[in-house]
Design a protein around this motif. Structure first.
Motif, PDB file in Angstrom:
ATOM      1  N   ASP A  48       6.016  18.827  -5.322  1.00 53.83           N
ATOM      2  CA  ASP A  48       5.678  17.412  -5.407  1.00 53.83           C
ATOM      3  C   ASP A  48       4.246  17.114  -4.962  1.00 53.83           C
ATOM      4  O   ASP A  48       3.684  16.126  -5.363  1.00 53.83           O
ATOM      5  N   ARG A  49       3.688  17.912  -4.088  1.00 47.91           N
ATOM      6  CA  ARG A  49       2.356  17.609  -3.565  1.00 47.91           C
ATOM      7  C   ARG A  49       1.469  18.826  -3.612  1.00 47.91           C
ATOM      8  O   ARG A  49       1.923  19.949  -3.505  1.00 47.91           O
ATOM      9  N   LEU A 108      -4.270  13.532 -10.250  1.00 47.05           N
ATOM     10  CA  LEU A 108      -3.198  13.414 -11.239  1.00 47.05           C
ATOM     11  C   LEU A 108      -3.715  12.733 -12.505  1.00 47.05           C
ATOM     12  O   LEU A 108      -3.488  13.209 -13.610  1.00 47.05           O
ATOM     13  N   ARG A 109      -4.448  11.646 -12.329  1.00 46.88           N
ATOM     14  CA  ARG A 109      -5.001  10.946 -13.489  1.00 46.88           C
ATOM     15  C   ARG A 109      -5.909  11.853 -14.297  1.00 46.88           C
ATOM     16  O   ARG A 109      -5.834  11.912 -15.523  1.00 46.88           O
ATOM     17  N   ASP A 110      -6.768  12.611 -13.611  1.00 49.10           N
ATOM     18  CA  ASP A 110      -7.711  13.486 -14.300  1.00 49.10           C
ATOM     19  C   ASP A 110      -7.011  14.635 -15.016  1.00 49.10           C
ATOM     20  O   ASP A 110      -7.462  15.075 -16.069  1.00 49.10           O
ATOM     21  N   GLU A 111      -5.921  15.125 -14.482  1.00 52.01           N
ATOM     22  CA  GLU A 111      -5.172  16.216 -15.108  1.00 52.01           C
ATOM     23  C   GLU A 111      -4.234  15.713 -16.203  1.00 52.01           C
ATOM     24  O   GLU A 111      -3.839  16.475 -17.077  1.00 52.01           O
ATOM     25  N   THR A 128       0.821  -1.210   0.000  1.00 53.50           N
ATOM     26  CA  THR A 128       0.000   0.000   0.000  1.00 53.50           C
ATOM     27  C   THR A 128       0.854   1.258   0.000  1.00 53.50           C
ATOM     28  O   THR A 128       0.315   2.366  -0.013  1.00 53.50           O
ATOM     29  N   GLY A 129       2.170   1.098   0.024  1.00 57.17           N
ATOM     30  CA  GLY A 129       3.069   2.242  -0.062  1.00 57.17           C
ATOM     31  C   GLY A 129       3.441   2.870   1.261  1.00 57.17           C
ATOM     32  O   GLY A 129       3.978   3.976   1.295  1.00 57.17           O
ATOM     33  N   ILE A 130       3.168   2.202   2.357  1.00 57.41           N
ATOM     34  CA  ILE A 130       3.529   2.727   3.673  1.00 57.41           C
ATOM     35  C   ILE A 130       5.048   2.648   3.820  1.00 57.41           C
ATOM     36  O   ILE A 130       5.629   1.592   3.604  1.00 57.41           O
ATOM     37  N   ARG A 132      -3.543   9.824  -0.489  1.00 63.02           N
ATOM     38  CA  ARG A 132      -2.745   9.405  -1.651  1.00 63.02           C
ATOM     39  C   ARG A 132      -3.647   9.034  -2.812  1.00 63.02           C
ATOM     40  O   ARG A 132      -3.374   9.392  -3.963  1.00 63.02           O
ATOM     41  N   ILE A 133      -4.739   8.345  -2.537  1.00 60.67           N
ATOM     42  CA  ILE A 133      -5.696   7.988  -3.590  1.00 60.67           C
ATOM     43  C   ILE A 133      -6.277   9.250  -4.222  1.00 60.67           C
ATOM     44  O   ILE A 133      -6.373   9.346  -5.447  1.00 60.67           O
TER      45      ILE A 133
END
Length: 145
Positions: A143-144, A105-108, A59-61, A98-99
């Motif tokens: 980055d965020r 990001l996907r939409d842009e 899950t990226g933790i 994060r989701i």
């Protein structure tokens, strides 16, 4: 008392390479004891701890957060369902954020690829609203959101 496991047995049963087990131990995620012959022996509860580590990694933790969470568990016993629920609640908000960032990001991304400019001044992905301008000249990274 149940017999402790060798590093090879832990690797075989967990599906984790011996080198990864040594790494986890060096990072304080799992522990072993040494025999009189200086061989590692792991308590059986290490198998469940490794399962928790692998799920958290997927899950990226970050490992530091995994170590912190595992340190809240009592030594010498297998983590329970209640333990897992408590750990997963700690990570839920971060995963949700994060989701949300990934969905944004996907939409842009389509617009960015369609535009093709990748403008450092106007790109909605690289520099939304030209927010880096207020950081001044030089190599700044956004980055965020």
């Amino acid at each position: 008392m149940a017999r402790e496991l060798t590093v090879g047995e832990v690797a075989a049963r967990s599906g984790v390479a011996v080198s990864a087990l040594h790494f986890y131990e060096a990072k304080g995620l799992i522990r072993s004891v040494r025999t009189a012959g200086n061989q590692r022996r792991f308590p059986r509860d290490v198998l469940r701890r490794i399962a928790v580590i692998k799920v958290a990694q997927r899950t990226g933790i970050p490992l530091a957060q995994i170590r912190e969470a595992l340190s809240s568990l009592p030594e010498g016993r297998t983590p329970t369902v209640a333990d897992w629920r408590r750990l997963s609640r700690r990570w839920r908000a971060e995963l949700d954020a994060r989701i949300a960032r990934l969905v944004h990001l996907r939409d842009e991304l389509d617009g960015c690829i369609g535009c093709g400019c990748l403008s450092l001044k106007q790109c909605p992905l690289r520099n939304p609203g030209d927010r880096m301008a207020r950081l001044g000249p030089g190599a700044n990274t956004l980055d965020r959101d």
